[in-house]
Design a protein around this motif. Structure first.
Motif, short mmCIF file in Angstrom:
data_model
loop_
_atom_site.label_atom_id
_atom_site.label_comp_id
_atom_site.label_asym_id
_atom_site.label_seq_id
_atom_site.Cartn_x
_atom_site.Cartn_y
_atom_site.Cartn_z
N GLY A 1 22.03 -9.39 -4.09
CA GLY A 1 21.90 -10.80 -4.42
C GLY A 1 22.26 -11.75 -3.30
N LEU A 2 23.32 -11.45 -2.57
CA LEU A 2 23.74 -12.34 -1.48
C LEU A 2 22.66 -12.45 -0.40
CD1 LEU A 2 27.51 -11.43 -0.99
CD2 LEU A 2 26.57 -13.65 -1.68
N VAL B 1 19.82 -14.67 -1.53
CA VAL B 1 20.13 -16.09 -1.41
C VAL B 1 20.00 -16.53 0.05
CG1 VAL B 1 21.93 -17.84 -1.65
CG2 VAL B 1 21.65 -16.08 -3.43
N MET C 1 13.17 -11.33 -8.62
CA MET C 1 14.60 -11.06 -8.64
C MET C 1 14.99 -10.03 -9.71
SD MET C 1 17.43 -12.22 -7.12
CE MET C 1 16.95 -13.87 -6.54
N ALA D 1 22.53 -15.07 -8.24
CA ALA D 1 21.66 -15.38 -7.10
C ALA D 1 20.66 -16.47 -7.48
CB ALA D 1 20.92 -14.12 -6.64
N THR D 2 20.11 -16.38 -8.67
CA THR D 2 19.17 -17.40 -9.16
C THR D 2 19.86 -18.75 -9.25
OG1 THR D 2 17.89 -15.77 -10.42
CG2 THR D 2 17.71 -18.08 -11.10
N ARG E 1 22.39 -19.85 -7.55
CA ARG E 1 22.64 -20.40 -6.22
C ARG E 1 21.36 -20.92 -5.58
NH1 ARG E 1 27.29 -16.51 -3.41
NH2 ARG E 1 28.64 -16.37 -5.26
#
Length: 225
Positions: free
Chosen positions: A37-38, A41, A54, A66-67, A69
């Motif tokens: 996820g990081l 982003v 995703m 993640a979404t 952010r």
């Protein structure tokens, strides 16, 4: 116009399969891939792809965070969440985080391609029949419903709607397409589209996915029934 896509999934085999499918479609380009996820982003911030596919369960931060952010950063990237029927509890969280739609991982290749194209042009909540099934399942299973603290402002937004517009929003929240709404209300499809457009404008929804969240959070729809 080429649609630039980011693939975010910790399953390398699945990423490879999706890349092959999308690689066969005209006008779709795999811009980058992320295994967590990081990284997803970071890539969205630096590359701003049109669509981010995703996965929900990933190391680091999950797909929902993640979404959140990505959409919270005001990026133009639209997020399409990949899910399974066994992950229904995540759908509500993904929509609240700002996802523009969700798609089953076992969907056929042509549906995946159509999904990416649909989200890229600003539409959301793909495959109305699947949407209805998923929404009904996760609400019946007790997924988190309206947040009491969030209800008043959402209710004020819903109060702007005419009775007909409220009716249209209910149908949108149940996963009906404009064509289906037109048939149910016995109106022209162009009229249904106009109503839907007015609904989104009045409640300040970015797309139909966000409109569903507002409908539930504002109490227009009742999760669990």
């Amino acid at each position: 116009m080429t649609i630039r896509v980011l693939l975010a999934d910790d399953d390398a085999l699945l990423r490879a399969g999706v890349a092959v499918v999308l690689g066969t479609a005209d006008g779709i380009d795999i811009t980058a891939e992320a295994a967590d996820g990081l990284r997803a982003v970071e890539l969205c911030r630096s590359l701003e792809p049109d669509v981010a596919l995703m996965d929900v369960r990933m190391p680091g931060i999950d797909g929902i965070e993640a979404t959140r952010r990505i959409t919270g950063a005001g990026l133009a990237t639209r997020v399409l969440v990949l899910t399974t029927f066994h992950q229904d509890e995540y759908v509500w969280g993904a929509l609240r985080a700002g996802a523009s739609g969700f798609l089953l991982k076992r969907s056929p290749p042509e549906r995946l391609i159509d999904a990416v194209r649909t989200v890229a042009v600003g539409d959301a909540l793909l495959d109305p029949a699947v949407t209805r099934d998923l929404i009904r399942q996760f609400t019946r299973q007790g997924a988190s419903g309206p947040d009491p603290a969030a209800q008043p402002p959402f209710r004020r937004l819903l109060a702007r709607l005419t009775p007909r517009e409220s009716q249209v929003l209910r149908l949108i929240a149940e996963g009906y397409s404009n064509q289906e709404i037109a048939g149910l209300l016995v109106i022209a499809e162009s009229t249904a589209k106009t109503h839907a457009k007015h609904v989104l404008a009045k409640i300040g929804a970015r797309d139909r996915a966000q409109a569903v969240v507002i409908a539930y959070q504002g109490g227009l729809m009742n999760p669990g029934t």
